[in-house]
Design a protein around this motif. Structure first.
Motif, PDB file in Angstrom:
ATOM      1  N   MET A   1       1.614  49.420 -24.470  1.00 16.66           N
ATOM      2  CA  MET A   1       0.616  48.363 -24.383  1.00 16.66           C
ATOM      3  C   MET A   1       1.299  47.005 -24.468  1.00 16.66           C
ATOM      4  O   MET A   1       2.185  46.808 -25.295  1.00 16.66           O
ATOM      5  CB  MET A   1      -0.414  48.512 -25.514  1.00 16.66           C
ATOM      6  N   ARG A   2       0.870  46.082 -23.588  1.00 18.44           N
ATOM      7  CA  ARG A   2       1.410  44.733 -23.630  1.00 18.44           C
ATOM      8  C   ARG A   2       0.276  43.725 -23.784  1.00 18.44           C
ATOM      9  O   ARG A   2      -0.851  43.952 -23.330  1.00 18.44           O
ATOM     10  CB  ARG A   2       2.206  44.405 -22.359  1.00 18.44           C
ATOM     11  N   TYR A   3       0.609  42.599 -24.389  1.00 18.18           N
ATOM     12  CA  TYR A   3      -0.330  41.497 -24.566  1.00 18.18           C
ATOM     13  C   TYR A   3       0.220  40.271 -23.841  1.00 18.18           C
ATOM     14  O   TYR A   3       1.427  40.159 -23.592  1.00 18.18           O
ATOM     15  CB  TYR A   3      -0.514  41.187 -26.052  1.00 18.18           C
ATOM     16  N   ALA A   4      -0.673  39.339 -23.522  1.00 17.12           N
ATOM     17  CA  ALA A   4      -0.257  38.084 -22.906  1.00 17.12           C
ATOM     18  C   ALA A   4      -1.207  36.997 -23.366  1.00 17.12           C
ATOM     19  O   ALA A   4      -2.394  37.254 -23.620  1.00 17.12           O
ATOM     20  CB  ALA A   4      -0.274  38.190 -21.387  1.00 17.12           C
ATOM     21  N   LEU A   5      -0.696  35.795 -23.488  1.00 18.26           N
ATOM     22  CA  LEU A   5      -1.509  34.632 -23.831  1.00 18.26           C
ATOM     23  C   LEU A   5      -1.667  33.790 -22.572  1.00 18.26           C
ATOM     24  O   LEU A   5      -0.686  33.257 -22.037  1.00 18.26           O
ATOM     25  CB  LEU A   5      -0.841  33.850 -24.952  1.00 18.26           C
ATOM     26  N   TYR A   6      -2.891  33.717 -22.115  1.00 19.30           N
ATOM     27  CA  TYR A   6      -3.202  33.064 -20.854  1.00 19.30           C
ATOM     28  C   TYR A   6      -4.259  31.983 -21.059  1.00 19.30           C
ATOM     29  O   TYR A   6      -4.983  31.980 -22.061  1.00 19.30           O
ATOM     30  CB  TYR A   6      -3.782  34.078 -19.852  1.00 19.30           C
ATOM     31  N   PHE A   7      -4.364  31.114 -20.067  1.00 23.53           N
ATOM     32  CA  PHE A   7      -5.557  30.278 -19.959  1.00 23.53           C
ATOM     33  C   PHE A   7      -6.413  30.831 -18.833  1.00 23.53           C
ATOM     34  O   PHE A   7      -5.906  31.164 -17.755  1.00 23.53           O
ATOM     35  CB  PHE A   7      -5.220  28.819 -19.632  1.00 23.53           C
ATOM     36  N   THR A   8      -7.698  30.944 -19.084  1.00 24.54           N
ATOM     37  CA  THR A   8      -8.666  31.217 -18.032  1.00 24.54           C
ATOM     38  C   THR A   8      -9.958  30.529 -18.420  1.00 24.54           C
ATOM     39  O   THR A   8     -10.283  30.438 -19.613  1.00 24.54           O
ATOM     40  CB  THR A   8      -8.883  32.725 -17.815  1.00 24.54           C
ATOM     41  N   PRO A   9     -10.701  29.982 -17.459  1.00 24.80           N
ATOM     42  CA  PRO A   9     -11.979  29.354 -17.809  1.00 24.80           C
ATOM     43  C   PRO A   9     -12.950  30.386 -18.367  1.00 24.80           C
ATOM     44  O   PRO A   9     -12.698  31.597 -18.308  1.00 24.80           O
ATOM     45  CB  PRO A   9     -12.467  28.796 -16.460  1.00 24.80           C
ATOM     46  N   PRO A  10     -14.081  29.929 -18.904  1.00 25.53           N
ATOM     47  CA  PRO A  10     -15.071  30.871 -19.451  1.00 25.53           C
ATOM     48  C   PRO A  10     -15.535  31.881 -18.404  1.00 25.53           C
ATOM     49  O   PRO A  10     -15.471  31.626 -17.200  1.00 25.53           O
ATOM     50  CB  PRO A  10     -16.225  29.958 -19.878  1.00 25.53           C
ATOM     51  N   LYS A  11     -16.023  33.007 -18.879  1.00 25.98           N
ATOM     52  CA  LYS A  11     -16.485  34.077 -17.992  1.00 25.98           C
ATOM     53  C   LYS A  11     -17.539  33.589 -17.011  1.00 25.98           C
ATOM     54  O   LYS A  11     -17.540  33.978 -15.840  1.00 25.98           O
ATOM     55  CB  LYS A  11     -17.043  35.229 -18.823  1.00 25.98           C
ATOM     56  N   ASP A  12     -18.456  32.725 -17.477  1.00 30.38           N
ATOM     57  CA  ASP A  12     -19.555  32.286 -16.626  1.00 30.38           C
ATOM     58  C   ASP A  12     -19.261  30.987 -15.880  1.00 30.38           C
ATOM     59  O   ASP A  12     -20.147  30.410 -15.249  1.00 30.38           O
ATOM     60  CB  ASP A  12     -20.840  32.133 -17.438  1.00 30.38           C
ATOM     61  N   ASP A  13     -18.012  30.522 -15.928  1.00 37.09           N
ATOM     62  CA  ASP A  13     -17.640  29.315 -15.199  1.00 37.09           C
ATOM     63  C   ASP A  13     -17.636  29.596 -13.698  1.00 37.09           C
ATOM     64  O   ASP A  13     -17.167  30.652 -13.264  1.00 37.09           O
ATOM     65  CB  ASP A  13     -16.245  28.853 -15.650  1.00 37.09           C
ATOM     66  N   PRO A  14     -18.143  28.672 -12.873  1.00 39.34           N
ATOM     67  CA  PRO A  14     -18.152  28.908 -11.421  1.00 39.34           C
ATOM     68  C   PRO A  14     -16.773  29.170 -10.837  1.00 39.34           C
ATOM     69  O   PRO A  14     -16.635  29.953  -9.894  1.00 39.34           O
ATOM     70  CB  PRO A  14     -18.756  27.613 -10.860  1.00 39.34           C
ATOM     71  N   LEU A  15     -15.737  28.542 -11.393  1.00 39.21           N
ATOM     72  CA  LEU A  15     -14.386  28.787 -10.895  1.00 39.21           C
ATOM     73  C   LEU A  15     -13.947  30.216 -11.202  1.00 39.21           C
ATOM     74  O   LEU A  15     -13.334  30.880 -10.355  1.00 39.21           O
ATOM     75  CB  LEU A  15     -13.403  27.791 -11.498  1.00 39.21           C
ATOM     76  N   THR A  16     -14.256  30.705 -12.387  1.00 35.01           N
ATOM     77  CA  THR A  16     -13.918  32.086 -12.737  1.00 35.01           C
ATOM     78  C   THR A  16     -14.603  33.062 -11.792  1.00 35.01           C
ATOM     79  O   THR A  16     -13.992  34.015 -11.299  1.00 35.01           O
ATOM     80  CB  THR A  16     -14.338  32.396 -14.185  1.00 35.01           C
ATOM     81  N   SER A  17     -15.881  32.824 -11.542  1.00 36.39           N
ATOM     82  CA  SER A  17     -16.644  33.708 -10.653  1.00 36.39           C
ATOM     83  C   SER A  17     -16.064  33.704  -9.248  1.00 36.39           C
ATOM     84  O   SER A  17     -15.852  34.761  -8.634  1.00 36.39           O
ATOM     85  CB  SER A  17     -18.107  33.269 -10.620  1.00 36.39           C
ATOM     86  N   LEU A  18     -15.784  32.516  -8.727  1.00 30.67           N
ATOM     87  CA  LEU A  18     -15.246  32.403  -7.373  1.00 30.67           C
ATOM     88  C   LEU A  18     -13.879  33.068  -7.268  1.00 30.67           C
ATOM     89  O   LEU A  18     -13.617  33.851  -6.341  1.00 30.67           O
ATOM     90  CB  LEU A  18     -15.148  30.929  -6.980  1.00 30.67           C
ATOM     91  N   ALA A  19     -12.981  32.759  -8.207  1.00 35.47           N
ATOM     92  CA  ALA A  19     -11.625  33.305  -8.150  1.00 35.47           C
ATOM     93  C   ALA A  19     -11.633  34.814  -8.352  1.00 35.47           C
ATOM     94  O   ALA A  19     -10.855  35.533  -7.710  1.00 35.47           O
ATOM     95  CB  ALA A  19     -10.749  32.630  -9.202  1.00 35.47           C
ATOM     96  N   SER A  20     -12.504  35.323  -9.216  1.00 38.92           N
ATOM     97  CA  SER A  20     -12.577  36.765  -9.441  1.00 38.92           C
ATOM     98  C   SER A  20     -13.018  37.489  -8.176  1.00 38.92           C
ATOM     99  O   SER A  20     -12.480  38.548  -7.822  1.00 38.92           O
ATOM    100  CB  SER A  20     -13.538  37.074 -10.592  1.00 38.92           C
ATOM    101  N   ARG A  21     -13.988  36.930  -7.485  1.00 39.60           N
ATOM    102  CA  ARG A  21     -14.441  37.544  -6.240  1.00 39.60           C
ATOM    103  C   ARG A  21     -13.368  37.441  -5.161  1.00 39.60           C
ATOM    104  O   ARG A  21     -13.188  38.367  -4.358  1.00 39.60           O
ATOM    105  CB  ARG A  21     -15.757  36.903  -5.787  1.00 39.60           C
ATOM    106  N   TRP A  22     -12.636  36.337  -5.146  1.00 43.45           N
ATOM    107  CA  TRP A  22     -11.534  36.196  -4.185  1.00 43.45           C
ATOM    108  C   TRP A  22     -10.453  37.246  -4.454  1.00 43.45           C
ATOM    109  O   TRP A  22      -9.955  37.899  -3.525  1.00 43.45           O
ATOM    110  CB  TRP A  22     -10.941  34.792  -4.261  1.00 43.45           C
ATOM    111  N   LEU A  23     -10.103  37.428  -5.726  1.00 42.53           N
ATOM    112  CA  LEU A  23      -9.058  38.397  -6.079  1.00 42.53           C
ATOM    113  C   LEU A  23      -9.560  39.834  -6.007  1.00 42.53           C
ATOM    114  O   LEU A  23      -8.760  40.752  -5.843  1.00 42.53           O
ATOM    115  CB  LEU A  23      -8.525  38.106  -7.486  1.00 42.53           C
TER     116      LEU A  23
END
Length: 228
Positions: A1-23
């Protein structure tokens, strides 16, 4: 198991939604999206986004690591929660579409020193949680192709691109062949137009986890920064 410290906007942020659908995958829920979620997509889109899809939409602060033998997940979560509560949220003035070699990503429009300082603090503060890299992990980073400062970072911090070598980027593709880069740039420019040229709030610290090597990274804990 590995961990990572990342930045990501909130789950309900429009950028998160758009990028998640793109990926094609949401790192919060691990939901997989079909290509229909983004409408018409470039040829070989699934292949070109395979690498960032596994990691989820994010910007790396402290790269994936195995936990040191002296600590456990609860220790990591407790210290991360305390760190977030004592770290003030801030804003990157402008987010733009950028290209790092053959990769496309969302990047700051110019150097943002508070962002550089934040990333360095994360790297240093959580170093006690990182187990030493194996010889295999070091070789996987191809140290012969790194600069001397990057090799030193790899051996000291477990990742070449920290401190002075750090460049914030939220990856949108894997390597894109040269003959397809112009088309990909135009596609991404159109898809992410609502977020390009706009500020980005750095409002959180996220802990991602990879349950087994080669598996998807998912959000274990999303921690708001002070004042967010």
């Amino acid at each position: 198991m590995r961990y990572a410290l990342y930045f990501t906007p909130p789950k309900d942020d429009p950028l998160t939604s758009l990028a998640s659908r793109w990926l094609g995958r949401d790192a919060f829920s691990n939901e997989i999206f079909s290509d229909k979620a983004m409408g018409p997509l470039p040829e070989a889109h699934a292949e070109l986004t395979a690498d960032p899809r596994r990691y989820g939409f994010h910007a790396t602060l402290k790269a994936p690591f195995e936990l040191a033998a002296s600590v456990n997940e609860r220790d990591l979560l407790e210290v991360a929660s305390d760190f977030a509560s004592r770290t003030k949220a801030f804003v990157v003035p402008e987010l733009v579409l950028g290209q790092l070699g053959p990769f496309f990503a969302l990047v700051p429009g110019s150097l943002c020193q508070p962002l550089q300082d934040f990333a360095s603090r994360v790297v240093r503060s959580f170093e006690p949680f990182r187990a030493p890299l194996s010889d295999h992990d070091i070789a996987r980073r191809k140290p012969e192709g790194l600069t001397e400062p990057q090799r030193a970072n790899l051996l000291r911090w477990g990742y070449p691109y920290v401190n002075d070598e750090f460049r914030f980027h939220m990856t949108l593709t894997g390597p894109v062949p040269a003959e397809r880069q112009a088309d990909m740039h135009e596609t991404l420019r159109e898809r992410f137009a609502d977020h390009s040229g706009k500020p980005l709030a750095i409002s959180s610290l996220a802990i991602f986890v990879e349950e087994e090597r080669g598996g998807p990274f998912t959000v274990r804990s999303w921690l708001p920064l002070a004042g967010a």
